[in-house]
Scaffold this motif. Structure first.
Motif, PDB file in Angstrom:
ATOM      1  N   ALA A 110      41.714  40.523  34.978  1.00 50.03           N
ATOM      2  CA  ALA A 110      40.890  40.075  33.842  1.00 50.03           C
ATOM      3  C   ALA A 110      39.615  39.387  34.337  1.00 50.03           C
ATOM      4  CB  ALA A 110      41.698  39.139  32.944  1.00 50.03           C
ATOM      5  N   HIS A 111      39.737  38.590  35.405  1.00 53.89           N
ATOM      6  CA  HIS A 111      38.573  37.903  35.975  1.00 53.89           C
ATOM      7  C   HIS A 111      37.539  38.906  36.482  1.00 53.89           C
ATOM      8  CE1 HIS A 111      36.479  34.774  38.442  1.00 53.89           C
ATOM      9  NE2 HIS A 111      36.266  35.819  39.242  1.00 53.89           N
ATOM     10  N   GLU A 112      38.022  39.891  37.235  1.00 54.72           N
ATOM     11  CA  GLU A 112      37.074  40.871  37.802  1.00 54.72           C
ATOM     12  C   GLU A 112      36.438  41.709  36.693  1.00 54.72           C
ATOM     13  OE1 GLU A 112      36.216  40.261  40.699  1.00 54.72           O
ATOM     14  OE2 GLU A 112      37.924  39.116  41.413  1.00 54.72           O
ATOM     15  N   ILE A 113      37.205  42.047  35.658  1.00 55.79           N
ATOM     16  CA  ILE A 113      36.622  42.764  34.520  1.00 55.79           C
ATOM     17  C   ILE A 113      35.560  41.877  33.861  1.00 55.79           C
ATOM     18  CG2 ILE A 113      37.086  43.729  32.218  1.00 55.79           C
ATOM     19  CD1 ILE A 113      39.850  44.630  33.329  1.00 55.79           C
ATOM     20  N   GLY A 114      35.807  40.571  33.834  1.00 55.81           N
ATOM     21  CA  GLY A 114      34.816  39.631  33.296  1.00 55.81           C
ATOM     22  C   GLY A 114      33.457  39.793  33.985  1.00 55.81           C
ATOM     23  N   HIS A 115      33.481  40.022  35.308  1.00 58.21           N
ATOM     24  CA  HIS A 115      32.213  40.250  36.025  1.00 58.21           C
ATOM     25  C   HIS A 115      31.534  41.530  35.542  1.00 58.21           C
ATOM     26  CE1 HIS A 115      32.467  36.909  38.708  1.00 58.21           C
ATOM     27  NE2 HIS A 115      33.553  37.327  39.331  1.00 58.21           N
ATOM     28  N   ILE A 116      32.341  42.580  35.306  1.00 56.77           N
ATOM     29  CA  ILE A 116      31.779  43.854  34.817  1.00 56.77           C
ATOM     30  C   ILE A 116      31.143  43.645  33.435  1.00 56.77           C
ATOM     31  CG2 ILE A 116      32.358  46.237  34.108  1.00 56.77           C
ATOM     32  CD1 ILE A 116      32.510  45.822  37.158  1.00 56.77           C
ATOM     33  N   PRO A 120      29.353  35.472  35.168  1.00 51.90           N
ATOM     34  CA  PRO A 120      29.315  34.993  36.546  1.00 51.90           C
ATOM     35  C   PRO A 120      30.569  34.172  36.850  1.00 51.90           C
ATOM     36  CG  PRO A 120      28.050  33.509  35.168  1.00 51.90           C
ATOM     37  CD  PRO A 120      28.629  34.582  34.246  1.00 51.90           C
ATOM     38  N   ASP A 121      30.804  33.866  38.122  1.00 60.25           N
ATOM     39  CA  ASP A 121      31.859  32.909  38.475  1.00 60.25           C
ATOM     40  C   ASP A 121      31.461  31.544  37.940  1.00 60.25           C
ATOM     41  OD1 ASP A 121      33.776  34.404  39.939  1.00 60.25           O
ATOM     42  OD2 ASP A 121      32.397  34.472  41.645  1.00 60.25           O
ATOM     43  N   ILE A 122      32.454  30.779  37.470  1.00 62.08           N
ATOM     44  CA  ILE A 122      32.210  29.397  37.074  1.00 62.08           C
ATOM     45  C   ILE A 122      33.176  28.562  37.914  1.00 62.08           C
ATOM     46  CG2 ILE A 122      32.084  27.770  35.149  1.00 62.08           C
ATOM     47  CD1 ILE A 122      31.959  30.283  33.276  1.00 62.08           C
ATOM     48  N   LYS A 123      32.766  28.297  39.151  1.00 66.71           N
ATOM     49  CA  LYS A 123      33.642  27.638  40.123  1.00 66.71           C
ATOM     50  C   LYS A 123      32.981  26.374  40.653  1.00 66.71           C
ATOM     51  CE  LYS A 123      35.710  31.958  41.788  1.00 66.71           C
ATOM     52  NZ  LYS A 123      35.847  32.901  42.909  1.00 66.71           N
ATOM     53  N   PRO A 124      33.735  25.281  40.887  1.00 63.42           N
ATOM     54  CA  PRO A 124      35.156  25.211  40.550  1.00 63.42           C
ATOM     55  C   PRO A 124      35.342  25.016  39.051  1.00 63.42           C
ATOM     56  CG  PRO A 124      34.416  23.099  41.409  1.00 63.42           C
ATOM     57  CD  PRO A 124      33.240  24.050  41.489  1.00 63.42           C
TER      58      PRO A 124
HETATM   59 ZN   LIG Z   1      34.683  36.114  40.527  1.00 62.95          ZN
END
Ligand SMILES: [Zn+2]
Length: 172
Positions: A110-116, A120-124
Motif C-alpha cells: 500500500a505504501h509503494e502504491i501510495g508513491h505511484i 512522497p515519504d513522510i518520515k519519520p
Molecule cells: Zn516510501
C-alpha cells in the motif's frame, strides 16, 4: 437536408453534455501488472482494495493479460521501493529485505502504491500514517492512508479522468 443537419447537431450537443457530466463524475482507472511479484499476490490484492476503498478519483485494477499496465510490481531481494514516472505510472519493487525483517507486506504494498499515486515519504512518522513507511515500526500493520494522505491523492487525480465516449454512447 435541414432535418438531417438538425439531428446531427442535436446528437453532438447531447454527446457533448453527457461527456461533460461523465468527466466530472468518473474516476480515473489505472492498471497494474504484478506477474513479477507472484510471491506477494495476495498482499498486493489487499493493498489495492485498501486504496480503492479509500479514494474516489482514482481506482486501481489488474491489467488484462497482454495489455500494457500503468505500473508494474516485481519482487526483488533489496529494500522495497517505487519509481514513479508520471502520475499513476511507474514501477514497484516488493523488496524481500523488509519482509524478512518482519515488516507487514500489505502495508509495504500500500505504501509503494501510495508513491505511484503521487505521495512522497513522510518520515519519520507514526503507524497511523501510511507514508511513514518503515518509521511506523516493524509491528505496524496499518495499510490505510490517513485523512491527509487520502485527500492529497484525491487532489492529485481530481479532473484527470478522461471522458469515456464509448460508455457515454452506451448510456445514451
Ligand atoms: Zn516510501
Amino acid at each position: 437536408m435541414f432535418l438531417r443537419k438538425t439531428i446531427a447537431v442535436l446528437a453532438s450537443a447531447a454527446a457533448l453534455s453527457l461527456g461533460v457530466v461523465g468527466t466530472a463524475q468518473a474516476a480515473r482507472t489505472i492498471t497494474y501488472d504484478s506477474t513479477g511479484a507472484a510471491l506477494y499476490e495476495s498482499d498486493i490484492t489487499e493493498a489495492v482494495k485498501v486504496w480503492n476503498a479509500s479514494v474516489k478519483n482514482v481506482q486501481i485494477k489488474k491489467a488484462a493479460a497482454g495489455t500494457r499496465a500503468n505500473f508494474t510490481i516485481v519482487s526483488d531481494p533489496g529494500w522495497p521501493r517505487a519509481q514513479p514516472t508520471t502520475l499513476g505510472n511507474g514501477k514497484i519493487w516488493m523488496g524481500k529485505q523488509a519482509v524478512d525483517q518482519g515488516y507487514n507486506k500489505i502495508r509495504i504494498a500500500a505504501h509503494e502504491i501510495g508513491h505511484i499515486l503521487g505521495l512522497p515519504d513522510i518520515k519519520p512518522g507514526p503507524c497511523s500514517s501510511l507514508m511513514s513507511g518503515s518509521t511506523g515500526g516493524v509491528p505496524c500493520t496499518n495499510p490505510n492512508p490517513n485523512a491527509a494522505e487520502k485527500s492529497r491523492v484525491e487532489r492529485n487525480f481530481a479532473g484527470t479522468a478522461k471522458a469515456d465516449l464509448t460508455s457515454v454512447e452506451d448510456a445514451a
